[in-house]
Design a protein around this motif. Structure first.
Motif, PDB file in Angstrom:
ATOM      1  N   PHE A  43       1.058  -1.286   0.093  1.00 44.28           N
ATOM      2  CA  PHE A  43      -0.300  -0.301  -0.282  1.00 44.28           C
ATOM      3  C   PHE A  43       0.171   1.212   0.069  1.00 44.28           C
ATOM      4  O   PHE A  43       2.480   1.111   0.640  1.00 44.28           O
ATOM      5  CB  PHE A  43      -1.040   0.039   1.550  1.00 44.28           C
ATOM      6  N   SER A  44       0.740   2.240  -0.873  1.00 43.79           N
ATOM      7  CA  SER A  44       0.895   4.155  -0.156  1.00 43.79           C
ATOM      8  C   SER A  44       1.691   4.058   1.091  1.00 43.79           C
ATOM      9  O   SER A  44       2.545   4.552   0.873  1.00 43.79           O
ATOM     10  CB  SER A  44       0.284   4.354  -1.062  1.00 43.79           C
ATOM     11  N   CYS A  45       0.988   3.822   2.336  1.00 46.58           N
ATOM     12  CA  CYS A  45       0.801   4.473   3.128  1.00 46.58           C
ATOM     13  C   CYS A  45      -0.037   3.572   3.945  1.00 46.58           C
ATOM     14  O   CYS A  45      -1.044   2.815   3.500  1.00 46.58           O
ATOM     15  CB  CYS A  45       0.040   5.735   3.798  1.00 46.58           C
ATOM     16  N   ARG A  46      -0.428   3.855   4.981  1.00 43.64           N
ATOM     17  CA  ARG A  46      -0.995   2.935   6.759  1.00 43.64           C
ATOM     18  C   ARG A  46      -2.942   2.962   6.079  1.00 43.64           C
ATOM     19  O   ARG A  46      -3.809   2.759   6.260  1.00 43.64           O
ATOM     20  CB  ARG A  46      -0.579   2.961   7.696  1.00 43.64           C
ATOM     21  N   HIS A  47      -2.474   4.679   5.437  1.00 40.11           N
ATOM     22  CA  HIS A  47      -4.019   4.680   5.997  1.00 40.11           C
ATOM     23  C   HIS A  47      -4.569   4.168   4.595  1.00 40.11           C
ATOM     24  O   HIS A  47      -5.575   4.217   4.457  1.00 40.11           O
ATOM     25  CB  HIS A  47      -4.122   6.284   5.783  1.00 40.11           C
ATOM     26  N   CYS A  48      -3.550   4.334   3.501  1.00 37.91           N
ATOM     27  CA  CYS A  48      -4.683   3.862   2.513  1.00 37.91           C
ATOM     28  C   CYS A  48      -4.460   2.448   2.829  1.00 37.91           C
ATOM     29  O   CYS A  48      -6.066   1.507   2.176  1.00 37.91           O
ATOM     30  CB  CYS A  48      -3.853   3.919   1.086  1.00 37.91           C
ATOM     31  N   HIS A  49      -4.056   1.552   3.792  1.00 39.91           N
ATOM     32  CA  HIS A  49      -4.341   0.281   4.223  1.00 39.91           C
ATOM     33  C   HIS A  49      -5.355   0.113   4.914  1.00 39.91           C
ATOM     34  O   HIS A  49      -6.246  -0.693   4.725  1.00 39.91           O
ATOM     35  CB  HIS A  49      -3.027  -0.210   4.795  1.00 39.91           C
ATOM     36  N   ASN A  50      -5.394   1.047   5.536  1.00 42.79           N
ATOM     37  CA  ASN A  50      -7.029   0.477   6.775  1.00 42.79           C
ATOM     38  C   ASN A  50      -8.067   1.062   5.790  1.00 42.79           C
ATOM     39  O   ASN A  50      -9.060   0.338   6.171  1.00 42.79           O
ATOM     40  CB  ASN A  50      -6.575   1.438   8.067  1.00 42.79           C
ATOM     41  N   GLU A  51      -8.116   1.850   5.318  1.00 42.69           N
ATOM     42  CA  GLU A  51      -9.128   2.319   4.282  1.00 42.69           C
ATOM     43  C   GLU A  51      -9.918   1.017   3.416  1.00 42.69           C
ATOM     44  O   GLU A  51     -11.119   0.212   3.525  1.00 42.69           O
ATOM     45  CB  GLU A  51      -9.371   3.275   3.478  1.00 42.69           C
ATOM     46  N   ALA A  52      -7.950   1.228   2.817  1.00 43.98           N
ATOM     47  CA  ALA A  52      -8.931  -1.078   2.646  1.00 43.98           C
ATOM     48  C   ALA A  52      -9.566  -1.916   2.909  1.00 43.98           C
ATOM     49  O   ALA A  52     -10.488  -2.850   2.710  1.00 43.98           O
ATOM     50  CB  ALA A  52      -7.268  -1.139   1.457  1.00 43.98           C
ATOM     51  N   ALA A  53      -8.929  -1.820   4.151  1.00 39.12           N
ATOM     52  CA  ALA A  53      -9.027  -2.884   4.970  1.00 39.12           C
ATOM     53  C   ALA A  53     -10.561  -2.782   5.811  1.00 39.12           C
ATOM     54  O   ALA A  53     -11.062  -3.985   5.499  1.00 39.12           O
ATOM     55  CB  ALA A  53      -7.605  -3.185   6.247  1.00 39.12           C
ATOM     56  N   LEU A  66      -3.518  -0.954  10.566  1.00 34.44           N
ATOM     57  CA  LEU A  66      -1.937  -1.563  11.010  1.00 34.44           C
ATOM     58  C   LEU A  66      -1.378  -0.996  11.413  1.00 34.44           C
ATOM     59  O   LEU A  66      -1.448   0.168  12.071  1.00 34.44           O
ATOM     60  CB  LEU A  66      -1.360  -1.266   8.904  1.00 34.44           C
ATOM     61  N   VAL A  67      -0.287  -1.800  12.595  1.00 33.38           N
ATOM     62  CA  VAL A  67       0.388  -1.036  13.064  1.00 33.38           C
ATOM     63  C   VAL A  67       1.372  -0.660  12.771  1.00 33.38           C
ATOM     64  O   VAL A  67       2.141  -1.742  11.818  1.00 33.38           O
ATOM     65  CB  VAL A  67       0.836  -2.631  14.388  1.00 33.38           C
TER      66      VAL A  67
END
Length: 268
Positions: A37-47, A59-60
């Motif tokens: 992912f581009s960043c942890r926020h991109c990960h959290n939004e997708a998750a 993501l931690v």
């Protein structure tokens, strides 16, 4: 990546790399799901959008071990410079948070007490040990401490406050919420903390107006001398007062932010 407009130049970092959250020249491999992912926020939004609620997770940031250089696509351990092409992956880099960002005008700094990076310039903040978070220096010795006051969800929108990207505010009672949520609450004529019910602004003019209304509104004979027990939300005092349909005034702090805790009593 070709940047096609002035708006996108503001949106992305040097050489046109980044995402809607940060300007940077690397991506991260999420250790929790092994996806890139581009960043942890991109990960959290997708998750958060996964159909199976048991698969949703965040993501931690400190657990990130691998990054992928956006310039040469080389995957490598977290570092400020790419080990392959030497590109600087972020003007601001925090080895603890595994955080990269080109937009240094944000004034990023790592707070060791919070354990995360903050924005706004370290000189403008102090860490309150009891509240457990960084506050504006304007609040030093000028706020009511509430233990771990930022480690909860905003009582209006329910987003976790401690690492929220939105501005927060500290109310008179010491509780916290998003700045924009606070003003939305005030605009809707709600003047009590959603957590503790204390008044969040100076209500003295309102209390005076209620005094005048009560003076002009005589209760019927059957109710005129009935009394009721009240609890004051502002000072926590419990007292017995005369029942009135408009409101009940605290004898201790003179607030009308009170609630009835016993029904009206007819004097014998």
């Amino acid at each position: 990546m070709e940047v096609s407009s002035d708006n996108e130049r503001l949106y992305f970092g040097k050489m046109g790399y980044g995402c809607q959250h940060y300007r940077r020249r690397c991506k991260i491999r999420a250790p929790c799901c092994n996806e890139v992912f581009s960043c942890r926020h991109c990960h959290n939004e997708a998750a958060s959008m996964l159909s199976n609620p048991f698969d949703r997770h965040e993501l931690v940031r400190q657990d990130v071990k691998q990054v992928i250089c956006s310039v040469c696509d080389m995957e490598q351990p977290v570092a400020k410079l790419c080990s392959n092409c030497g590109v600087n992956m972020g003007e601001y880099f925090c080895e603890i948070c595994k955080f990269f960002d080109d937009d240094t005008e944000k004034g990023q700094f790592h707070c060791h007490d919070c354990g995360i990076c903050r924005v706004g310039g370290q000189e403008n903040f102090f860490h309150c040990k009891k509240c457990g978070s960084c506050y504006s220096i304007a609040l030093r010795d000028n706020h009511l401490c509430v233990e771990n006051s930022m480690r909860h969800h905003c009582p209006i929108c329910y987003e976790y406050l401690f690492d929220s990207l939105k501005d927060t505010t500290v109310m008179k009672c010491g509780h916290t919420m998003h700045y924009e949520c606070y003003h939305e609450m005030i605009n809707r004529d709600k003047y009590c903390c959603p957590i503790c019910s204390k008044s969040v602004i100076d209500m003295s003019r309102t209390w005076k107006r209620i005094d005048e209304e009560i003076e002009e509104t005589v209760m019927p004979e059957d109710y005129r001398y009935r009394k009721v027990w009240i609890l004051c939300n502002d000072c926590n005092d419990t007292t017995e007062v005369y029942f009135h349909i408009i409101g009940h005034k605290c004898n201790q702090c003179k607030s009308y932010n009170t609630r009835t805790i016993a029904p009206p009593v007819i004097p014998q």
